[in-house]
Design an enzyme around this catalytic site. Structure first.
Site, PDB file in Angstrom:
ATOM      1  N   LYS A  80       0.859  -1.180   0.000  1.00 19.24           N
ATOM      2  CA  LYS A  80       0.000   0.000   0.000  1.00 19.24           C
ATOM      3  C   LYS A  80       0.898   1.234   0.000  1.00 19.24           C
ATOM      4  O   LYS A  80       2.066   1.174   0.421  1.00 19.24           O
ATOM      5  CB  LYS A  80      -0.895   0.019   1.237  1.00 19.24           C
ATOM      6  CG  LYS A  80      -2.218   0.730   1.027  1.00 19.24           C
ATOM      7  CD  LYS A  80      -3.182  -0.096   0.198  1.00 19.24           C
ATOM      8  CE  LYS A  80      -4.543   0.568   0.104  1.00 19.24           C
ATOM      9  NZ  LYS A  80      -5.508  -0.239  -0.673  1.00 19.24           N
ATOM     10  N   GLY A 180     -20.442   6.856   3.236  1.00 16.25           N
ATOM     11  CA  GLY A 180     -19.496   7.236   2.198  1.00 16.25           C
ATOM     12  C   GLY A 180     -20.029   6.903   0.821  1.00 16.25           C
ATOM     13  O   GLY A 180     -20.251   5.728   0.498  1.00 16.25           O
ATOM     14  N   GLY A 182     -18.613   7.622  -2.269  1.00 18.53           N
ATOM     15  CA  GLY A 182     -17.603   7.835  -3.294  1.00 18.53           C
ATOM     16  C   GLY A 182     -17.853   6.901  -4.461  1.00 18.53           C
ATOM     17  O   GLY A 182     -18.981   6.435  -4.682  1.00 18.53           O
TER      18      GLY A 182
END
Length: 348
Positions: A80, A180, A182
Site C-alpha cells: 500500500k 461514504g 464515493g
C-alpha cells in the site's frame, strides 16, 4: 514514532519514505509480505493529521492487502502507499509523476493502483514514469475502474451475511446504511437500489449525499448520525478504523458489511461486535473485487468475464468463514486472519 516501534508494524518487508519538496511530494510505500508474489495495493492521498497517522494507515492497509490477496486466491502479496496531502488542493501531474518514479525504483516488487483520493486518471499519470501500475483505462490488458467490481463483491458478501444472520435470501425491503458515497459507495447504492433495498446514506460531501437522494431515493443523515440509524445492515464505504469503542455501542444494525478497508480499529472490536450479536463480514474478504479485477491486467491476460466470475467466489469463501466462526465460537475476523496466515505459511 519509528517503523519498528509502531504497534501496526507486522514484520513488514519494506517501508519506503519518499519526498520531493519541489513538487510537494511526501509519501510512504509499505510492502507487507511477498510470499505469494509481488505486492499489489492502491495509493491513498489524504491530509493526515501527522506523519505518524500516515505511517499507521499504510502499515495497516498493506497487511490487509496481503490477507485480501491470500483469501482471494491471487498470486500477489500485500502493499500500500499513501501520499500526504489534500487531493483537492495538492494533487498535480508533477507530483503524481514523481510518485510514479518512486514506485519504479522498486523494480516491480510493488504494483500501484487507485484508492481514496486517487482515481484511474491519476494512476495513468503515474504510468508516465513507471509501468508498475494497475487499473488503467486503455491498452491491450487494461482493467479500468475497479469500483464496479469492488461494489459487486461487497453485494455478494452482504447477501451471504444477511442470509446467515437474518435468514433472508434477498435484500428487498431491508434498510441499509451506506457510510461514504464515493466511487464504490455510489455503485453499491445503485446495486442495492436495484435489489429493492431502502437506503440511508451519509457523506461529508453534501453533493454526494444529495446525488444519492436524487438517484436512488436515499434518506440522508449527518455523518455523525449514521451510527444510530435504525437499519438492518451498516456498510462502511469511506475510511478505515471506524468501528471502535465509541461507535460500536451506537450501532443499530444486525450486520456490518461494507467496502472500506481496515474497518476495525483493533482486532478486538470484531470480538465486541460478536458479543453484541452483530455479524461482521471481514472487509478484506468481501471488498476484494477490485484487486481481483486488476489481477488480469497485472498478469497480462485481462478477461472481464473471468473477473466477474471470480468476484462471485467471494460468497463461498465468506460462507466458509462464517461457518467456522459459529463452529469455533470466535469472531469472523479471527477466522479470516487465521485462514490467511495458513495460506501464507504454506507459501513460505
Amino acid at each position: 514514532m519509528t517503523v519498528f516501534g509502531a504497534p501496526e508494524y507486522a514484520g513488514h518487508e519494506l517501508v519506503l519514505h519518499g519526498s520531493d519538496p519541489a513538487v510537494g511530494l511526501r509519501a510512504i510505500i509499505a510492502i507487507h509480505d511477498t510470499s505469494l508474489g509481488p505486492a499489489v495495493g492502491g495509493c491513498r492521498m489524504w491530509p493526515y493529521e501527522s506523519d505518524e497517522a500516515a505511517l499507521r494507515d499504510v502499515l495497516r492497509l498493506s497487511r490487509a492487502m496481503t490477507y485480501k490477496c491470500a483469501l482471494a486466491g491471487l498470486p500477489f502479496g500485500g502493499g500500500k502507499s499513501v501520499i500526504l496531502g489534500d487531493p483537492r488542493a495538492d494533487k498535480s501531474d508533477s507530483l503524481l509523476e514523481r510518485f510514479g518514479r518512486l514506485v519504479d525504483l522498486l523494480g516491480g516488487i510493488y504494483r500501484v493502483g487507485e484508492d481514496v483520493g486517487i482515481g484511474s486518471a491519476d494512476v495513468e499519470v503515474m504510468a508516465r514514469a513507471t509501468r508498475h501500475v494497475a487499473g488503467i483505462r486503455q491498452g491491450e490488458h487494461a482493467s479500468g475502474d475497479p469500483s464496479p467490481f469492488t461494489a459487486r463483491g461487497v453485494l455478494v458478501g452482504m447477501r451471504i451475511a444477511v442470509h446467515h444472520q437474518l435468514g433472508r435470501r434477498d435484500l428487498k425491503g431491508l434498510r441499509i446504511a451506506v457510510q461514504g458515497v464515493g466511487s464504490v459507495g455510489a455503485e453499491l447504492c445503485r446495486l442495492l437500489h436495484t435489489e429493492g433495498a431502502t437506503l440511508v446514506v451519509a457523506d461529508r460531501d453534501p453533493q454526494r449525499a444529495r446525488y444519492a437522494t436524487e438517484s436512488w431515493g436515499a434518506e440522508t443523515v449527518p455523518p455523525e448520525a449514521i451510527w444510530e440509524a435504525p437499519v438492518d445492515v451498516f456498510a462502511p464505504c469511506a475510511l478505515g478504523a471506524v468501528l471502535d469503542d465509541r461507535t460500536i455501542p451506537r450501532l443499530r444494525a444486525s450486520v456490518v458489511a461494507g467496502a472500506a478497508n481496515d474497518q476495525l480499529a483493533e482486532n478486538r472490536h470484531g470480538d465486541e461486535l460478536r458479543r453484541r450479536q452483530i455479524l461482521y463480514a471481514p472487509d478484506y474478504v468481501i471488498n476484494a473485487g477490485g484487486v481481483i479485477n486488476g489481477s488480469g491486467e497485472i498478469l497480462g491476460h485481462y478477461d472481464p468475464a473471468e473477473a466477474w466470475r471470480r468476484v462471485e467466489r467471494i460468497g463461498p469463501r465468506l460462507e466458509e468463514i462464517l461457518r467456522l466462526s459459529d463452529l469455533e465460537g470466535v469472531a469472523p475476523n479471527r477466522v479470516a486472519d487465521a485462514m490467511a496466515e495458513k495460506i501464507l505459511a504454506a507459501a513460505r
